[in-house]
Design an enzyme around this catalytic site. Structure first.
Site, PDB file in Angstrom:
ATOM      1  N   GLU A 103       0.794  -1.224   0.000  1.00 28.56           N
ATOM      2  CA  GLU A 103       0.000   0.000   0.000  1.00 28.56           C
ATOM      3  C   GLU A 103       0.836   1.288   0.000  1.00 28.56           C
ATOM      4  O   GLU A 103       0.635   2.164  -0.852  1.00 28.56           O
ATOM      5  CB  GLU A 103      -0.887  -0.056   1.245  1.00 28.56           C
ATOM      6  CG  GLU A 103      -1.958   0.977   1.290  1.00 28.56           C
ATOM      7  CD  GLU A 103      -2.657   0.941   2.655  1.00 28.56           C
ATOM      8  OE1 GLU A 103      -2.673  -0.132   3.292  1.00 28.56           O
ATOM      9  OE2 GLU A 103      -3.147   1.986   3.071  1.00 28.56           O
ATOM     10  N   ILE A 127       2.197  -9.716   2.307  1.00 31.70           N
ATOM     11  CA  ILE A 127       1.900 -10.982   3.000  1.00 31.70           C
ATOM     12  C   ILE A 127       0.498 -10.900   3.588  1.00 31.70           C
ATOM     13  O   ILE A 127      -0.140 -11.908   3.844  1.00 31.70           O
ATOM     14  CB  ILE A 127       2.925 -11.360   4.096  1.00 31.70           C
ATOM     15  CG1 ILE A 127       2.878 -10.399   5.280  1.00 31.70           C
ATOM     16  CG2 ILE A 127       4.316 -11.530   3.554  1.00 31.70           C
ATOM     17  CD1 ILE A 127       3.410 -11.013   6.564  1.00 31.70           C
ATOM     18  N   ASP A 128       0.008  -9.662   3.802  1.00 27.00           N
ATOM     19  CA  ASP A 128      -1.306  -9.470   4.424  1.00 27.00           C
ATOM     20  C   ASP A 128      -2.440  -9.712   3.412  1.00 27.00           C
ATOM     21  O   ASP A 128      -3.597  -9.859   3.809  1.00 27.00           O
ATOM     22  CB  ASP A 128      -1.443  -8.037   4.956  1.00 27.00           C
ATOM     23  CG  ASP A 128      -0.294  -7.649   5.868  1.00 27.00           C
ATOM     24  OD1 ASP A 128       0.243  -8.541   6.548  1.00 27.00           O
ATOM     25  OD2 ASP A 128       0.070  -6.460   5.894  1.00 27.00           O
ATOM     26  N   ARG A 163      -3.242 -27.938  26.924  1.00 30.92           N
ATOM     27  CA  ARG A 163      -3.239 -26.474  27.042  1.00 30.92           C
ATOM     28  C   ARG A 163      -4.026 -25.815  25.909  1.00 30.92           C
ATOM     29  O   ARG A 163      -4.252 -26.413  24.862  1.00 30.92           O
ATOM     30  CB  ARG A 163      -1.793 -25.955  26.900  1.00 30.92           C
ATOM     31  CG  ARG A 163      -0.951 -26.134  28.110  1.00 30.92           C
ATOM     32  CD  ARG A 163       0.477 -25.754  27.763  1.00 30.92           C
ATOM     33  NE  ARG A 163       1.323 -25.777  28.952  1.00 30.92           N
ATOM     34  CZ  ARG A 163       2.640 -25.854  28.916  1.00 30.92           C
ATOM     35  NH1 ARG A 163       3.271 -25.932  27.765  1.00 30.92           N
ATOM     36  NH2 ARG A 163       3.331 -25.858  30.039  1.00 30.92           N
ATOM     37  N   GLY A 171      -0.837  -9.546   9.680  1.00 31.52           N
ATOM     38  CA  GLY A 171      -1.984  -9.236   8.808  1.00 31.52           C
ATOM     39  C   GLY A 171      -2.445  -7.798   8.894  1.00 31.52           C
ATOM     40  O   GLY A 171      -3.291  -7.378   8.112  1.00 31.52           O
ATOM     41  N   ARG A 172      -1.952  -7.068   9.880  1.00 30.23           N
ATOM     42  CA  ARG A 172      -2.376  -5.665  10.093  1.00 30.23           C
ATOM     43  C   ARG A 172      -3.890  -5.527  10.150  1.00 30.23           C
ATOM     44  O   ARG A 172      -4.514  -6.128  10.989  1.00 30.23           O
ATOM     45  CB  ARG A 172      -1.771  -4.738   9.047  1.00 30.23           C
ATOM     46  CG  ARG A 172      -0.278  -4.683   9.161  1.00 30.23           C
ATOM     47  CD  ARG A 172       0.324  -3.785   8.158  1.00 30.23           C
ATOM     48  NE  ARG A 172       0.399  -2.414   8.645  1.00 30.23           N
ATOM     49  CZ  ARG A 172       1.015  -1.453   7.986  1.00 30.23           C
ATOM     50  NH1 ARG A 172       1.567  -1.685   6.820  1.00 30.23           N
ATOM     51  NH2 ARG A 172       1.068  -0.253   8.486  1.00 30.23           N
ATOM     52  N   GLU A 223      -3.134 -10.235  14.355  1.00 29.84           N
ATOM     53  CA  GLU A 223      -2.574  -9.174  15.215  1.00 29.84           C
ATOM     54  C   GLU A 223      -3.463  -7.928  15.304  1.00 29.84           C
ATOM     55  O   GLU A 223      -3.401  -7.194  16.274  1.00 29.84           O
ATOM     56  CB  GLU A 223      -1.193  -8.776  14.706  1.00 29.84           C
ATOM     57  CG  GLU A 223      -1.222  -8.212  13.282  1.00 29.84           C
ATOM     58  CD  GLU A 223       0.141  -7.845  12.738  1.00 29.84           C
ATOM     59  OE1 GLU A 223       1.139  -7.955  13.464  1.00 29.84           O
ATOM     60  OE2 GLU A 223       0.205  -7.436  11.558  1.00 29.84           O
ATOM     61  N   HIS A 271       7.946 -12.119  12.474  1.00 29.00           N
ATOM     62  CA  HIS A 271       8.628 -11.993  11.179  1.00 29.00           C
ATOM     63  C   HIS A 271       9.029 -13.319  10.556  1.00 29.00           C
ATOM     64  O   HIS A 271       9.457 -13.341   9.394  1.00 29.00           O
ATOM     65  CB  HIS A 271       9.836 -11.069  11.335  1.00 29.00           C
ATOM     66  CG  HIS A 271       9.422  -9.654  11.614  1.00 29.00           C
ATOM     67  ND1 HIS A 271       9.111  -9.219  12.876  1.00 29.00           N
ATOM     68  CD2 HIS A 271       9.205  -8.615  10.773  1.00 29.00           C
ATOM     69  CE1 HIS A 271       8.746  -7.943  12.815  1.00 29.00           C
ATOM     70  NE2 HIS A 271       8.798  -7.554  11.565  1.00 29.00           N
ATOM     71  N   GLN A 273       7.041 -15.288   9.537  1.00 28.83           N
ATOM     72  CA  GLN A 273       6.092 -15.401   8.421  1.00 28.83           C
ATOM     73  C   GLN A 273       6.581 -14.698   7.152  1.00 28.83           C
ATOM     74  O   GLN A 273       6.021 -14.887   6.079  1.00 28.83           O
ATOM     75  CB  GLN A 273       4.733 -14.796   8.819  1.00 28.83           C
ATOM     76  CG  GLN A 273       4.046 -15.576   9.913  1.00 28.83           C
ATOM     77  CD  GLN A 273       3.033 -14.711  10.667  1.00 28.83           C
ATOM     78  OE1 GLN A 273       1.847 -14.782  10.391  1.00 28.83           O
ATOM     79  NE2 GLN A 273       3.490 -13.900  11.604  1.00 28.83           N
TER      80      GLN A 273
HETATM   81  O1  F6P Z   1       2.568  -5.514   6.086  1.00 29.47           O
HETATM   82  C1  F6P Z   1       3.387  -6.587   6.366  1.00 29.47           C
HETATM   83  C2  F6P Z   1       3.644  -6.723   7.838  1.00 29.47           C
HETATM   84  O2  F6P Z   1       4.433  -7.873   8.036  1.00 29.47           O
HETATM   85  C3  F6P Z   1       2.402  -6.753   8.713  1.00 29.47           C
HETATM   86  O3  F6P Z   1       1.734  -7.985   8.692  1.00 29.47           O
HETATM   87  C4  F6P Z   1       2.988  -6.351  10.045  1.00 29.47           C
HETATM   88  O4  F6P Z   1       2.028  -5.749  10.887  1.00 29.47           O
HETATM   89  C5  F6P Z   1       4.045  -5.362   9.671  1.00 29.47           C
HETATM   90  O5  F6P Z   1       4.375  -5.604   8.320  1.00 29.47           O
HETATM   91  C6  F6P Z   1       5.288  -5.424  10.518  1.00 29.47           C
HETATM   92  O6  F6P Z   1       6.131  -4.421  10.122  1.00 29.47           O
HETATM   93  P1  F6P Z   1       7.663  -4.297  10.572  1.00 29.47           P
HETATM   94  O7  F6P Z   1       8.434  -5.317   9.792  1.00 29.47           O
HETATM   95  O8  F6P Z   1       8.028  -2.905  10.210  1.00 29.47           O
HETATM   96  O9  F6P Z   1       7.709  -4.577  12.035  1.00 29.47           O
END
Ligand code: F6P
Length: 342
Positions: A103, A127-128, A163, A171-172, A223, A271, A273
């Protein structure tokens, strides 16, 4: 000499190198010299570039990250940076620029396109999977596969220890990773930003599982999910003044333990992911996007982004591509509820 510029901006992700390789191969085939711009828009502000050739881009298809480096800046909010970018674009002799990013990177591309001096084509990376202009962005499939593997691993330990494990995924603003990895990993509860979390309902679901003899559960939470009745407080704000996520899993685990008495652990995948080799799917769409971006440039389709719609490559205006976040597919979410305790 015809010249293409390419940069990768914003968060890195697996598949960026597949795009770079494809742009260099296709570009050279069409008689272009391909200039790699280092570290996203920063490379155009500072004029940090290097010529890319077959040797430099061979053997990178399966490598995570980006050989060009990346950065997170928003030049469209800083007139001095915009001026520098335009000045250095002209100085470089680039015929058109391929901006690979999510974006924010594409918003800068759009601002430059509107200003009129920079000819730019966008390639969607996320990735989101949050870009509304395309069904899929590359990087998403790899993130889903990594998260699914982690959920599989967490399942066995959750079961052994009886557990609850809360798995927090990235995913923001959108719950795509949570939904698809949760489905693939057989999660018992999936929580996404698009739907406020009813924690009472979650606890009841866990209790119902216990009554059925299942004394372990996996909760996948995105998240960006928000819990009804709880303040949405960011734990940290980065130097870009945007919200940084990363506390919702802890909060959910705490509430669940309090309300049910079940031992609960949290695993924040973070990260992981975004690292490592891209899946075959991301390599293939990354390659297709790269080749198509060069074709768009040749056809003069500037201010456009390569988009995947109904399995076909198309073009969409950058304006449309960054207009809004793409929320999860509610039909898929409703389908997922068939497998989720409620
Ligand atoms: O937009 C990709 C992303 O990995 C999100 O899923 C995550 O919230 C953000 O970037 C993390 O950003 P940074 O690598 O700056 O901590």
């Amino acid at each position: 000499m015809k010249k293409i510029g390419i940069l990768t901006g914003g968060a890195d992700c697996p598949g960026l190198n597949s795009v770079i390789r494809a742009v260099v191969r296709k570009g050279m085939q069409e008689g272009y010299v391909v200039t790699g711009i280092k570290n996203g828009w920063v490379g155009l502000v500072d004029y940090d570039t290097r010529i890319l050739d077959l040797r430099l881009t061979s053997g990178i298809l399966d490598k995570g990250g980006t050989i060009l480096g990346t950065s997170r800046i928003k030049p469209q909010e800083d007139p001095r940076q915009m001026e520098k970018i335009i000045e250095n674009y002209k100085r470089s002799g680039i015929d058109f620029l391929i901006a690979v990013g999510g974006e924010e990177t594409l918003k800068t591309a759009l601002a430059l396109h509107k200003e009129g001096s920079v000819k730019v084509v966008g390639v969607p990376k996320s990735i989101d999977n949050a870009l509304s202009g395309t069904d899929y962005a590359f990087g998403f499939d790899t993130a889903v596969n990594i998260a699914t593997e982690c959920i599989d691993r967490l399942h066995t330990t959750a079961e052994s220890h009886h557990r609850i494990i809360v798995v927090e995924v990235m995913g923001r603003y959108t719950g795509w990773i949570a939904l698809e990895a949760g489905l693939a990993g057989g999660a018992d509860v999936i929580l996404v930003p698009e739907i406020p979390v009813d924690i009472k309902k979650v606890c009841e679901a866990l209790k119902a599982r216990h009554r059925r003899g299942k004394n372990f559960s996996i909760i996948v939470v995105s998240e960006g999910a928000k819990i009804e009745g709880y303040a949405d407080e960011p734990i940290a704000v980065s130097n870009m003044e945007r919200r940084r996520y990363g506390n919702v899993g802890e909060l959910i685990a705490k509430i669940i333990e309090e309300k049910t008495g079940y031992e609960t652990r949290v695993s924040v995948l973070g990260h992981i992911q975004r690292g490592g080799a891209p899946t075959a799917y991301d390599r293939v769409i990354g390659t297709q996007f790269g080749v198509k971006a060069v074709e768009f440039g040749e056809e003069g389709k500037f201010g456009q982004m390569v988009s995947l719609r109904d399995n076909a490559l198309q073009s969409v205006s950058l304006e449309k591509a960054v207009e809004q976040h793409k929320s999860i597919d509610m039909k898929l979410y409703e389908m997922a509820e068939v497998f989720i305790v409620n």
